[in-house]
Structures are given as C-alpha cells and as structure tokens.
Design an enzyme around this catalytic site. Structure first.
Site, PDB file in Angstrom:
ATOM      1  N   GLY A 219       0.983  -1.245  -0.136  1.00 34.97           N
ATOM      2  CA  GLY A 219      -0.100   0.058   0.007  1.00 34.97           C
ATOM      3  C   GLY A 219       0.908   1.307  -0.054  1.00 34.97           C
ATOM      4  N   GLY A 220       0.373   2.253   0.530  1.00 33.21           N
ATOM      5  CA  GLY A 220       0.837   3.520   0.531  1.00 33.21           C
ATOM      6  C   GLY A 220       2.355   3.454   1.300  1.00 33.21           C
TER       7      GLY A 220
ATOM      8  N   GLY B  97      23.502  12.863 -29.926  1.00 29.35           N
ATOM      9  CA  GLY B  97      23.244  13.461 -28.677  1.00 29.35           C
ATOM     10  C   GLY B  97      23.557  12.372 -27.344  1.00 29.35           C
ATOM     11  N   ALA B  98      23.824  11.202 -27.828  1.00 30.63           N
ATOM     12  CA  ALA B  98      24.286  10.451 -26.521  1.00 30.63           C
ATOM     13  C   ALA B  98      25.881  10.870 -26.366  1.00 30.63           C
ATOM     14  CB  ALA B  98      24.327   9.061 -27.178  1.00 30.63           C
TER      15      ALA B  98
END
Ligand code: HXC
Length: 516
Positions: free
Chosen positions: A171-172, A406-407
C-alpha cells in the site's frame, strides 16, 4: 518503593520490551528465516554500539480491542549506533508486534529518528517489515505515514537515507522507501506493492503471485524500484554496511577516503586488447572498470536493471567515486528510457553527496523505435542530460569507442561541463556512425556510381578516417587528452587529485524543474 526495587522494576520493563510480541512470535519469525528487529539492528551496527530509545512507548488507541493489544515499543525498535565507527540513526519494524503495523505512536518513533538524523547530519537506515497502516487506528495511521514521507523529503539530499525491505511492505507504505536513496530487498521474504494479488485479481483479472508481483527479483530486474537484493537478512545487512562506507554523513562533508592498498600508478597492458578491431563487435565494460578501480572492487547499483548502462561505487587511490558507463555488451550500449532514468538518479545522488563522477562512454545513440518514442524517451533521456548538467562534483570522462550524436553530449561531455575528458585512440566522436552518415550525405553519389556497393564502402572508409576518431574533438578542446588504454587508472587518479577541491554551483533558484 525503595530505590533498589525501582531499579529492579526497570530491569523487568526492559526484559519485557526485549521480547516484543512474545517468544512464540519470535519463533514464528525465525521459522520464516527472518531475524527479529533487534537481531537485525545488532548485525547492522558495529558490535555493541546500538543505543535503543523509546522502548517504553505504547499506543493509546482503544478501538477494535487495541486497548488489550499493547506492547512496549509499539512494533518498532529505534535508536542510534555506529557503522565502521561512524554515527548513524536506525529503526527496525518488529513484525512480532501487531505485524509491525504502523500506528501513530509507531510512526512518531520513526519521525523522532528522522529528526535526530537530520539535525545531526547522519545517515538514517530503516529496516521495514510491516503489515502497513494499523487498520484499527484509522486516519491517525495515515497521518503517521504522511509525517514520515514529509521527513523523507526534507532529508533528501541532506543525509543519505536507506530502506531495507525485510518482510511485507504494501500500500502507501511503499512510498517512504521510494522517497529514500537506496532500497535493498531480501529474496523470498520481502515484497513491495501498491495492491496485493487479491486486489489485482479483482480489478484486472490477472493471476499473479506475491513474489512475481512484488518480490526482490521483480523490483531489481523489471521495475527498478529496488537497487539491491540479497539471499538472507544477514547478507543484505552486510551489503548495506558496504554501501554506506562510500558515503559522507551529509551533503556538507566529503566522502571518506580509505587508505589505499592498490598502486595508483598501476597500468594494465591487457586493456589494449579490450576494444575490438571491428566497431560492430561488443566487449564487456565491466572488464575495464574492474581493471582500473582500487583492488578491482566495484559495488554495482541496479546491477540487474537496465543493464545497457552500468552505475556503481568504487575507489580510486582510496577516494570514493561514482562510475557511470555504457555497456556495449547489452543493446550495443544504447541509451533507452530505463537506462536514462537509472543513470540520472545515480548522477544526482553522487552530486548530492560530493562523490566525483567517472564516466565511460561507448554509446551509439538513443535506442530507436515506437516503444521508446511512445514511452517518452525524449523526456526520460532529458533526465540524464539534466542530471549531468546540474552536477557540480568533479566530472571525468573517458570515451573508449563510440560517442555519437546526442548520446555523445549526454555522457558527461565537455559541453555539459565535464572537467577532464579523455579519449582512447579508438574513440569515434561524430554526429552519427559511418554507415548512417554516408547513407544520408552521399546517397546520390552512391546511387549514381557504376558500382554503388563499392562506392558506399569507399565513402564509409573515408568518413571513418575523417570523423570517426578522437582528433576532431581534440582539435576543438572537447577532448583534453588522447590516452592509451593501459594509462587509464593513473590518468584518472591524477585528474581526480587535480579536481578534489573543485568549487562550482548552479545559479540561485527556488528549486529546479527536472523533466519527470
Ligand atoms: C493491524 C495487522 C496489520 C495491519 C497485520 N496485522 N497487518 N494489524 N493492521 N495493517 C496483524 C494481524 O492481524 C496479526 O495479528 C499479526 O499482525 C500478524 O499478521 P498475520 O496476518 O497473522 O501474518 P501473515 O500471515 O504473515 O501475513 C502478513 C500480511 C497480512 C500479509 C502483512 O497480515 C496482511 O495482509 N495484512 C494487511 C496488509 C494491508 O492491507 N495493510 C494495509 C495496507 S494499506 P494477530 O493478533 O491476529 O496475530 C496501507 C496504507 C498506507 O498501509 C497509506 C500510507 C499513505
């Protein structure tokens, strides 16, 4: 009551507190191959250094029979102690008490530890083993979680925070570990998920086991939620001790140097054979990392997740460093969504805690394809660029082979303020690989040639000679030095020495707006 009786009373209270939920529950815990919270904390900290606080905290809830289920300490053992002689603050949830469930008193104990750790500039390590929010306490349990999350965020980037999942975490409750720096999991006995298999079945009609949905294998290979896994409580605890040895206690201090036992001038002629003659052949970047770091000791983070990028900690001449490296062995070392996020998170952690970054670059580019584009490779790739741009720690780069497009820029290039950038003579630094470039730039000439295939080969060779080398970049000062592979270790150590007092900072701002 006479003083002697009062002292005896304290001893009785202490003995009761030590038993947590009782001997039966302790035995049940052991049957599941799990240690109790106190056993775990004793193993985590240097021998006999654990100082427990808040042993006599009880919850004050009364609904649903809770008034009859009150245990000293309220299901979490908290305190402080030493790791390798350095102060840390710790808490360990005690599953023997109400399933380690978290009510307000339990949460307040954890918050007290978080506050002490933050004010004293020391790491905080949490051992989690809990059924989640204590259902009978209602909204005050939720308040408890909220208070912990808030402190996780306040402490983020100030002190290292480590979460060790040693039982249920559902859960949370998963969001406190998720807000910390590193998550460890114990194989077979720990799991993390937002909703368990039964809810999954009801909502999506999927059949899935607890282990498959949220076990250590899932989170260290598929989701990337967890960074490390180990086979037992003890194994994981020793891994935590090892990891923390690389970190300073807080962002104001430098990481601790360990007296080196490896020669800083050591060269390795074997590295000459590492990069294959053919650019199409792969090699294992781990071989290079092992060769150049002190005593070949490399603690890899996220070892089994997004394996096309390698990140982890090592030492160079005793100084802790963070290593980021493309892995040509996996997907040719391409950067994809997961690799970008993994790399970015690691770079940001190192920058938070003054750990210099060493980057090894062999990257043909970002991974093409609809899956990547639809998944948002643009925004995820931007995370890695962002992380390198904002990192003000010493940044040293070695381009071993491909550094395309870009890499090339992303991988700690000069343009993102890399401090010292080396390249091997085998480096290929260009807008794109020869085959792609020739297909675009010389398409017409190739088509019109009497023998197009032959012409294409010639053009590829010409492009490779002209552009696929380190010298164009060196000419512009984008590469500081072209070095032989065997010199990597001594060159890195000298560069690191030169940068140890580096001071740089980003412009003043409220906070940045990292692409998420
Ligand atoms: C109160 C709890 C509890 C809980 C376990 N116990 N979880 N008590 N609140 N959340 C108690 C059990 O009643 C039992 O008490 C004892 O702990 C041991 O639990 P068992 O079920 O006997 O153990 P086991 O079979 O090992 O199963 C463990 C478990 C299961 C899988 C964790 O207990 C379970 O499913 N618990 C509920 C998990 C859950 O849904 N939690 C809420 C998550 S939501 P007795 O006295 O009978 O022995 C959440 C929201 C947080 O946490 C939101 C934050 C923003």
């Amino acid at each position: 009551m006479a003083n002697e009786e009062k002292f005896k009373q304290l001893e009785e209270h202490l003995a009761a507190a030590k038993l947590g939920g009782g001997q039966d529950r302790i035995e049940q815990q052991h049957k599941k191959n799990k240690w109790t919270a106190r056993e775990r904390l004793a193993a985590l900290l240097d021998r006999d250094t654990f100082q427990e606080i808040d042993k006599f905290v009880y919850h004050t809830a009364t609904d649903f029979g809770l008034d009859k289920k009150r245990f000293p300490g309220d299901g979490v053992v908290t305190g402080y102690g030493m790791m390798d002689g350095r102060q840390v603050f710790v808490f360990g949830q005690d599953f023997t008490v109400l399933g380690g469930s978290l009510g307000l008193a339990h949460a307040n104990k954890i918050c007290k530890i978080q506050d002490l750790a933050l004010k004293n500039g020391c790491p905080v390590i949490g051992l989690l083993d809990s059924g989640g929010a204590r259902i009978q306490e209602g909204v005050t349990s939720l308040a408890g979680y909220g208070n912990i999350f808030m402190r996780n965020v306040l402490a983020s980037g100030v002190i290292p925070q480590i979460s060790v999942i040693m039982g249920p975490c559902a859960g949370g409750a998963v969001y406190s570990p998720a807000l910390t720096d590193y998550i460890f999991m114990v194989e077979k006995s720990s799991y993390m998920f937002i909703t368990g298999p039964q809810v999954v079945k009801a909502v999506t009609h999927e059949d899935v086991t607890t282990e498959k949905l949220g076990g250590a294998a899932t989170h260290t290979t598929m989701s990337g939620v967890a960074h490390f896994k180990g086979g037992s409580d003890n194994e994981v605890i020793q891994m935590v001790r090892e990891l923390i040895s690389f970190f300073p206690p807080n962002f104001r201090e430098k990481p601790p140097r360990k007296e080196p036992t490896d020669d800083p001038a050591r060269t390795d002629m074997e590295l000459r054979n590492l990069i294959p003659e053919s650019p199409k052949r792969v090699y294992n970047m781990n071989t290079l990392i092992s060769s150049i770091v002190d005593n070949s000791h490399f603690v890899e983070v996220h070892k089994n997740y997004a394996k096309n990028i390698i990140v982890g900690f090592a030492r160079l001449n005793g100084y802790p460093v963070g290593i980021v490296a493309n892995q040509p062995n996996i997907a040719a070392g391409c950067l994809d969504i997961n690799a970008s996020a993994k790399g970015a998170r690691f770079v940001r952690f190192c920058d938070c805690f003054n750990i210099p970054l060493i980057t090894f670059c062999d990257v043909p580019g970002f991974l093409p394809g609809t899956q990547q584009e639809f998944g948002g490779i643009i925004k995820h790739g931007a995370k890695l660029i962002y992380a390198y741009c904002e990192a003000t720690v010493p940044k040293i780069t070695v381009i071993t082979r491909k550094a395309y497009g870009g890499a090339y820029i992303v991988m700690s290039s000069k343009h993102l303020l890399g401090d010292i950038n080396f390249a091997y003579p085998t480096a290929e630094i260009a807008v794109m690989g020869p085959e792609g470039a020739v297909g675009i730039v010389f398409r017409k000439e190739i088509q019109e040639a009497p023998d197009p295939a032959q012409k294409e080969l010639e053009m590829i060779e010409e492009y490779r000679t002209k552009f696929a080398n380190p010298y164009q970049a060196a000419m512009h000062g984008y590469v500081d030095e072209v070095i032989l592979p065997e010199q990597t270790r001594p060159k890195l150590i000298r560069a690191l020495k030169g940068l140890l007092n580096k001071k740089d900072r980003m412009p003043d701002k409220k906070h940045d707006n990292l692409p998420l």
